[in-house]
Design a protein around this motif. Structure first.
Motif, PDB file in Angstrom:
ATOM      1  N   HIS A   1      23.591 -32.884 -38.737  1.00 38.57           N
ATOM      2  CA  HIS A   1      23.801 -33.341 -37.366  1.00 38.57           C
ATOM      3  C   HIS A   1      24.053 -32.178 -36.406  1.00 38.57           C
ATOM      4  N   ILE A   2      24.784 -31.194 -36.858  1.00 41.58           N
ATOM      5  CA  ILE A   2      25.124 -30.077 -35.973  1.00 41.58           C
ATOM      6  C   ILE A   2      23.938 -29.138 -35.771  1.00 41.58           C
TER       7      ILE A   2
ATOM      8  N   ASN B   1      24.072 -40.118 -43.209  1.00 42.17           N
ATOM      9  CA  ASN B   1      25.083 -40.749 -42.380  1.00 42.17           C
ATOM     10  C   ASN B   1      25.406 -42.150 -42.917  1.00 42.17           C
TER      11      ASN B   1
ATOM     12  N   ASN C   1      31.859 -44.587 -28.777  1.00 46.94           N
ATOM     13  CA  ASN C   1      31.412 -44.180 -27.434  1.00 46.94           C
ATOM     14  C   ASN C   1      31.917 -45.103 -26.337  1.00 46.94           C
TER      15      ASN C   1
ATOM     16  N   SER D   1      35.894 -39.346 -25.651  1.00 45.71           N
ATOM     17  CA  SER D   1      35.392 -38.046 -25.198  1.00 45.71           C
ATOM     18  C   SER D   1      35.212 -37.075 -26.370  1.00 45.71           C
ATOM     19  N   TYR D   2      35.843 -37.398 -27.507  1.00 43.84           N
ATOM     20  CA  TYR D   2      35.680 -36.586 -28.712  1.00 43.84           C
ATOM     21  C   TYR D   2      34.740 -37.260 -29.709  1.00 43.84           C
ATOM     22  N   ASN D   3      33.845 -38.075 -29.205  1.00 47.46           N
ATOM     23  CA  ASN D   3      32.909 -38.823 -30.050  1.00 47.46           C
ATOM     24  C   ASN D   3      32.082 -37.914 -30.946  1.00 47.46           C
ATOM     25  N   TYR D   4      31.813 -36.694 -30.488  1.00 45.32           N
ATOM     26  CA  TYR D   4      30.998 -35.774 -31.275  1.00 45.32           C
ATOM     27  C   TYR D   4      31.623 -35.485 -32.639  1.00 45.32           C
ATOM     28  N   LEU D   5      32.960 -35.585 -32.749  1.00 46.63           N
ATOM     29  CA  LEU D   5      33.614 -35.367 -34.051  1.00 46.63           C
ATOM     30  C   LEU D   5      33.145 -36.393 -35.078  1.00 46.63           C
ATOM     31  N   SER D   6      33.009 -37.621 -34.645  1.00 48.03           N
ATOM     32  CA  SER D   6      32.560 -38.673 -35.550  1.00 48.03           C
ATOM     33  C   SER D   6      31.043 -38.689 -35.684  1.00 48.03           C
ATOM     34  N   SER D   7      30.343 -38.603 -34.570  1.00 45.33           N
ATOM     35  CA  SER D   7      28.885 -38.692 -34.629  1.00 45.33           C
ATOM     36  C   SER D   7      28.259 -37.522 -35.377  1.00 45.33           C
ATOM     37  N   ASN D   8      28.903 -36.369 -35.383  1.00 48.16           N
ATOM     38  CA  ASN D   8      28.407 -35.221 -36.145  1.00 48.16           C
ATOM     39  C   ASN D   8      28.932 -35.191 -37.570  1.00 48.16           C
TER      40      ASN D   8
END
Length: 190
Positions: free
Chosen positions: A105-106, A122, A143, A150-157
């Motif tokens: 993801h990253i 995933n 989201n 606002s820290y959704n990227y922690l989970s989505s990544n």
């Protein structure tokens, strides 16, 4: 290493089976909470996670208490990190899946092969390996409704799922430590 597998192999298998079973249970808790009301994500998530930790603590602490008897009898030297060894080995497949998921993801460069692999990893991470954390993960990092959206990227990544391994191993360590040190054991009066 061979001695560890022969002595604690059944506990490693128990760890993996419990992880998969509780992951599916967590997925059901998450789906139920979302179907009923988003406000139930937190209590359902806390219940599911505490239930998972209760199962881990029960069999790992019991192993620590058994090893404490061996230590008292002089048949074994105390090793307070024993649970980190066998639980860490048992956690490797799930951790590697979560780690690979995170890296895909990253460092995704938009290639279709990366996208397909990321979607599969995933799903495996969120359903088979760390489903017990899904409800809380959704509550915090969704989201739309997450309180830390606002820290959704922690989970989505997939970063949070790598961190969940650390939390789980910390619980395993504490459970074994309290067992092998015979903490909270009520002694019978003679």
């Amino acid at each position: 290493m061979k001695k560890l597998f022969s002595n604690k192999g059944h506990l490693m298998l128990k760890y993996i089976v419990n992880q998969i079973a509780m992951s599916l249970f967590g997925l059901m808790m998450s789906a139920s909470a979302l179907a009923i009301n988003d406000n139930l994500l937190l209590p359902f998530g806390v219940f599911g996670l505490l239930f998972y930790y209760f199962i881990l603590i029960t069999f790992i602490r019991e192993d620590g208490l058994k090893d404490a008897i061996k230590v008292d009898g002089g048949r074994m030297k105390i090793d307070v990190f024993m649970s980190l060894k066998y639980c860490g080995i048992a956690a490797i497949p799930g951790f590697l899946i979560a780690l690979l998921n995170m890296f895909l993801h990253i460092f995704n460069n938009g290639a279709i092969a990366y996208e397909g692999a990321a979607v599969v990893l995933n799903a495996v991470t969120r359903i088979l390996v760390y489903g017990m954390y899904n409800t809380l993960d959704t509550y915090f990092f969704n989201n739309d409704t997450g309180i830390l959206s606002s820290y959704n990227y922690l989970s989505s990544n997939g970063i949070t799922y790598v961190l969940y391994t650390v939390f789980t191993l910390a619980v395993c360590f504490l459970a074994y430590y309290t067992g092998v040190k015979q903490m909270f054991v009520k002694e019978e009066k003679k």
